[in-house]
Design a protein around this motif. Structure first.
Motif, PDB file in Angstrom:
ATOM      1  N   MET A   1       0.867  -1.190   0.000  1.00 28.29           N
ATOM      2  CA  MET A   1       0.000   0.000   0.000  1.00 28.29           C
ATOM      3  C   MET A   1       0.900   1.235   0.000  1.00 28.29           C
ATOM      4  O   MET A   1       1.905   1.256   0.703  1.00 28.29           O
ATOM      5  N   THR A   2       0.536   2.209  -0.784  1.00 26.14           N
ATOM      6  CA  THR A   2       1.292   3.481  -0.746  1.00 26.14           C
ATOM      7  C   THR A   2       0.432   4.512  -0.025  1.00 26.14           C
ATOM      8  O   THR A   2      -0.719   4.750  -0.413  1.00 26.14           O
ATOM      9  N   ILE A  89      -8.790   0.725  -2.156  1.00 21.18           N
ATOM     10  CA  ILE A  89      -9.258   0.528  -0.769  1.00 21.18           C
ATOM     11  C   ILE A  89      -9.279  -0.958  -0.386  1.00 21.18           C
ATOM     12  O   ILE A  89      -8.974  -1.291   0.769  1.00 21.18           O
ATOM     13  N   HIS A  90      -9.568  -1.804  -1.346  1.00 25.30           N
ATOM     14  CA  HIS A  90      -9.626  -3.241  -1.013  1.00 25.30           C
ATOM     15  C   HIS A  90      -8.221  -3.778  -0.736  1.00 25.30           C
ATOM     16  O   HIS A  90      -8.011  -4.530   0.222  1.00 25.30           O
ATOM     17  N   ALA A  91      -7.283  -3.331  -1.544  1.00 24.03           N
ATOM     18  CA  ALA A  91      -5.885  -3.759  -1.307  1.00 24.03           C
ATOM     19  C   ALA A  91      -5.419  -3.207   0.046  1.00 24.03           C
ATOM     20  O   ALA A  91      -4.756  -3.898   0.826  1.00 24.03           O
ATOM     21  N   ALA A  92      -5.823  -1.982   0.338  1.00 24.68           N
ATOM     22  CA  ALA A  92      -5.408  -1.362   1.613  1.00 24.68           C
ATOM     23  C   ALA A  92      -5.985  -2.130   2.793  1.00 24.68           C
ATOM     24  O   ALA A  92      -5.296  -2.409   3.780  1.00 24.68           O
ATOM     25  N   GLY A 113     -17.504  10.421  -1.801  1.00 23.80           N
ATOM     26  CA  GLY A 113     -18.087   9.561  -2.830  1.00 23.80           C
ATOM     27  C   GLY A 113     -17.225   8.391  -3.255  1.00 23.80           C
ATOM     28  O   GLY A 113     -17.540   7.684  -4.204  1.00 23.80           O
ATOM     29  N   THR A 114     -16.133   8.176  -2.527  1.00 29.75           N
ATOM     30  CA  THR A 114     -15.313   6.980  -2.824  1.00 29.75           C
ATOM     31  C   THR A 114     -15.294   6.107  -1.565  1.00 29.75           C
ATOM     32  O   THR A 114     -15.564   6.578  -0.463  1.00 29.75           O
ATOM     33  N   PRO A 115     -14.960   4.814  -1.734  1.00 24.54           N
ATOM     34  CA  PRO A 115     -15.016   3.916  -0.570  1.00 24.54           C
ATOM     35  C   PRO A 115     -13.934   4.231   0.469  1.00 24.54           C
ATOM     36  O   PRO A 115     -12.805   4.584   0.119  1.00 24.54           O
ATOM     37  N   VAL A 116     -14.316   4.090   1.743  1.00 28.92           N
ATOM     38  CA  VAL A 116     -13.397   4.360   2.853  1.00 28.92           C
ATOM     39  C   VAL A 116     -13.430   3.194   3.839  1.00 28.92           C
ATOM     40  O   VAL A 116     -14.400   2.440   3.880  1.00 28.92           O
ATOM     41  N   ILE A 117     -12.354   3.083   4.597  1.00 32.40           N
ATOM     42  CA  ILE A 117     -12.339   2.193   5.759  1.00 32.40           C
ATOM     43  C   ILE A 117     -11.747   2.978   6.937  1.00 32.40           C
ATOM     44  O   ILE A 117     -11.123   4.012   6.738  1.00 32.40           O
ATOM     45  N   VAL A 129      -7.644   6.303  12.182  1.00 29.16           N
ATOM     46  CA  VAL A 129      -7.179   6.576  10.802  1.00 29.16           C
ATOM     47  C   VAL A 129      -8.210   6.085   9.799  1.00 29.16           C
ATOM     48  O   VAL A 129      -8.665   4.945   9.864  1.00 29.16           O
ATOM     49  N   GLU A 130      -8.581   6.987   8.933  1.00 30.39           N
ATOM     50  CA  GLU A 130      -9.488   6.655   7.813  1.00 30.39           C
ATOM     51  C   GLU A 130      -8.639   6.553   6.557  1.00 30.39           C
ATOM     52  O   GLU A 130      -7.739   7.387   6.335  1.00 30.39           O
ATOM     53  N   LEU A 131      -8.873   5.526   5.788  1.00 30.18           N
ATOM     54  CA  LEU A 131      -8.233   5.398   4.470  1.00 30.18           C
ATOM     55  C   LEU A 131      -9.328   5.547   3.432  1.00 30.18           C
ATOM     56  O   LEU A 131     -10.419   4.992   3.580  1.00 30.18           O
ATOM     57  N   MET A 132      -9.020   6.313   2.415  1.00 32.50           N
ATOM     58  CA  MET A 132     -10.042   6.645   1.411  1.00 32.50           C
ATOM     59  C   MET A 132      -9.472   6.397   0.023  1.00 32.50           C
ATOM     60  O   MET A 132      -8.335   6.797  -0.265  1.00 32.50           O
TER      61      MET A 132
END
Ligand SMILES: CC[C@H](C(=O)O)C(=O)SCCNC(=O)CCNC(=O)[C@H](O)C(C)(C)COP(=O)(O)OP(=O)(O)OC[C@H]1O[C@@H](n2cnc3c(N)ncnc32)[C@H](O)[C@@H]1OP(=O)(O)O
Ligand SMILES: [Co+2]
Length: 139
Positions: A1-2, A89-92, A113-117, A129-132
């Motif tokens: 992940m970058t 996001i899935h790879a993350a 409007g994009t997927p987040v975790i 921490v939110e990744l988007m």
């Protein structure tokens, strides 16, 4: 992940309306977006632009809002999370879990409007921490 750019700093508040003057009048923010409800995530959201990122003001929406408990502990509100962009996001999610970090739930559509975790603060040195998934940007 970058690890990508800092997309926003999430600030929980009991009232977006009362928080806006802090950023507009005290701090001189020049672009404050219209607030909008995000019922699926239990928050009302208002983005404040900074030159290189955004502040995401979030106010509880509904009885099951995930920020209610935070505001009980921090009645004035406060710094709630940081959000970084990732390419996929899935790879993350898979990578976080493979590295033993607790990811909260499945990817869901966030305020841009994009997927987040979200990754549990316990695995992030006390920071939620939110990744988007990074929005597609014209070059
Ligand atoms: C997605 C829409 C939008 C976007 O940008 O697109 C948003 O960002 S919406 C943001 C609001 N949504 C979320 O935060 C969803 C993910 N959050 C959660 O699932 C919960 O808030 C959770 C699990 C992080 C915390 O749960 P809860 O509030 O019920 O509190 P707990 O007592 O279970 O907390 C456990 C433990 O974590 C500490 N904690 C809680 N919140 C935070 C925080 N924001 N930053 C750092 N640490 C936090 C809390 O103090 C507890 O620690 P302990 O040592 O056990 O007391
Ligand atoms: Co956020």
């Amino acid at each position: 992940m970058t690890l990508g750019r800092l997309n926003h700093v999430g600030v929980a508040t009991p009232s977006i309306e009362k928080s806006i003057p802090i950023y507009r009048d005290l701090l001189g923010a020049t672009k404050i977006h219209e607030a909008f409800d995000l019922p699926a995530q239990g928050v009302r959201v208002c983005f404040v632009d900074t030159p290189n990122s955004q502040i995401e003001l979030i106010e509880p929406l509904g009885e099951t809002s995930p920020i209610l408990k935070f505001l009980e502990k921090n009645p004035l509100g406060g710094q709630h999370h940081v959000c970084f962009e990732v390419p996929d996001i899935h790879a993350a999610k898979a990578e976080m879990e493979a590295k033993g970090a607790k990811v909260l739930g499945e990817p869901r559509i966030g305020a841009h409007g994009t997927p987040v975790i979200f990754v549990h603060p316990k695995d992030m040195g006390g920071v939620l921490v939110e990744l988007m998934e990074a929005p597609k940007r014209e070059h």
